[in-house]
Design a protein around this motif. Structure first.
Motif, PDB file in Angstrom:
ATOM      1  N   LYS A  40      28.338  33.305  52.697  1.00 41.42           N
ATOM      2  CA  LYS A  40      27.926  33.597  51.435  1.00 41.42           C
ATOM      3  C   LYS A  40      29.547  32.890  51.124  1.00 41.42           C
ATOM      4  O   LYS A  40      30.317  32.347  51.895  1.00 41.42           O
ATOM      5  N   VAL A  41      29.228  33.139  49.678  1.00 39.48           N
ATOM      6  CA  VAL A  41      30.843  32.314  49.224  1.00 39.48           C
ATOM      7  C   VAL A  41      31.297  33.014  48.190  1.00 39.48           C
ATOM      8  O   VAL A  41      30.487  33.572  47.894  1.00 39.48           O
ATOM      9  N   ILE A  42      33.059  32.922  48.679  1.00 37.93           N
ATOM     10  CA  ILE A  42      33.285  34.076  47.470  1.00 37.93           C
ATOM     11  C   ILE A  42      34.485  32.805  46.527  1.00 37.93           C
ATOM     12  O   ILE A  42      34.544  32.133  46.697  1.00 37.93           O
ATOM     13  N   VAL A  43      33.976  33.352  45.394  1.00 41.22           N
ATOM     14  CA  VAL A  43      35.255  32.391  44.654  1.00 41.22           C
ATOM     15  C   VAL A  43      36.686  32.802  43.964  1.00 41.22           C
ATOM     16  O   VAL A  43      36.357  34.514  43.752  1.00 41.22           O
ATOM     17  N   GLU A  44      37.778  33.050  44.344  1.00 40.21           N
ATOM     18  CA  GLU A  44      38.569  32.837  44.131  1.00 40.21           C
ATOM     19  C   GLU A  44      39.506  33.155  42.194  1.00 40.21           C
ATOM     20  O   GLU A  44      39.255  31.711  41.674  1.00 40.21           O
ATOM     21  N   LEU A  45      38.867  34.195  41.591  1.00 44.58           N
ATOM     22  CA  LEU A  45      39.737  33.791  39.684  1.00 44.58           C
ATOM     23  C   LEU A  45      40.654  34.752  39.563  1.00 44.58           C
ATOM     24  O   LEU A  45      41.629  34.813  40.781  1.00 44.58           O
ATOM     25  N   GLY A  46      41.801  33.866  38.744  1.00 44.00           N
ATOM     26  CA  GLY A  46      43.402  33.981  38.093  1.00 44.00           C
ATOM     27  C   GLY A  46      43.369  33.801  36.926  1.00 44.00           C
ATOM     28  O   GLY A  46      42.224  32.901  36.668  1.00 44.00           O
ATOM     29  N   LEU A  47      43.929  34.037  36.324  1.00 42.88           N
ATOM     30  CA  LEU A  47      43.978  33.505  34.891  1.00 42.88           C
ATOM     31  C   LEU A  47      45.443  32.373  34.588  1.00 42.88           C
ATOM     32  O   LEU A  47      45.721  32.404  35.786  1.00 42.88           O
ATOM     33  N   ASP A  48      44.923  31.956  33.945  1.00 42.96           N
ATOM     34  CA  ASP A  48      45.486  30.399  33.849  1.00 42.96           C
ATOM     35  C   ASP A  48      46.290  30.437  32.800  1.00 42.96           C
ATOM     36  O   ASP A  48      46.336  32.004  32.523  1.00 42.96           O
TER      37      ASP A  48
END
Length: 178
Positions: free
Chosen positions: A170-178
């Protein structure tokens, strides 16, 4: 920072609508341990040991070797000690005399699966023997699967893991606030 399975598209939409942006992608790869594990010769001057890092000096040596291999990015001593307390934790570490040249860390995910993570090898010693030694240990311990995570931009590492039989899970997406 927030990590989300790429299959969770509604949750991704929600975070993106709140101003989060994708900062990195992680590939989670799976190795079927019921399949044959390739054999690779070890260089004469290298020994691979199942190593518990029982004292703080050993832990510091491990972190120093890890930081060297990961271009300055390494866990803290507290994080390493926390990981050591987890179920099924261990390492297979390659040594040239007393010098750490590579390591594969394992921990139990469930009865069938263990993680093979924090994999590193000093650039002068890049061989596949440490990983295959670890996979054989897990197989002999009754595990049928091993997983690992790798940053999506690490092309050489991905090709190495594929050559050892790991496949995309699977693919995990890492998100952060810009």
């Amino acid at each position: 920072m927030k990590t989300i399975d790429a299959a969770e598209v509604e949750l991704l939409d929600y975070y993106l609508s709140k101003g989060f942006v994708s900062t990195k992608n992680h590939f989670v790869m799976l190795r079927d341990l019921t399949e044959p594990i390739p054999k690779f010769p070890q260089p004469n001057n290298i020994t691979i040991n199942q190593w518990e890092m029982s004292d703080e000096q050993g832990q510091q040596d491990y972190l120093k070797a890890s930081a060297h291999a990961f271009e300055g990015n390494a866990w803290s001593l507290n994080h390493l000690q926390w990981m050591r307390d987890g179920p099924g934790w261990g390492t297979f570490t390659a040594f040239n005399e007393d010098y750490i040249v590579g390591s594969v860390m394992i921990w139990e995910i469930n009865e069938q699966r263990s993680a093979t993570e924090n994999i590193f090898v000093h650039s002068d010693y890049r061989k596949k023997a440490c990983i295959t030694e670890t996979l054989n240990f897990l197989k002999e311990s009754g595990k049928t699967e091993a997983t690992l995570g790798v940053f999506a931009d690490k092309k050489k590492a991905i090709l190495l893991y594929q050559s050892l039989g790991y496949r995309m899970l699977k693919v995990i997406v890492e998100l952060g606030l810009d």
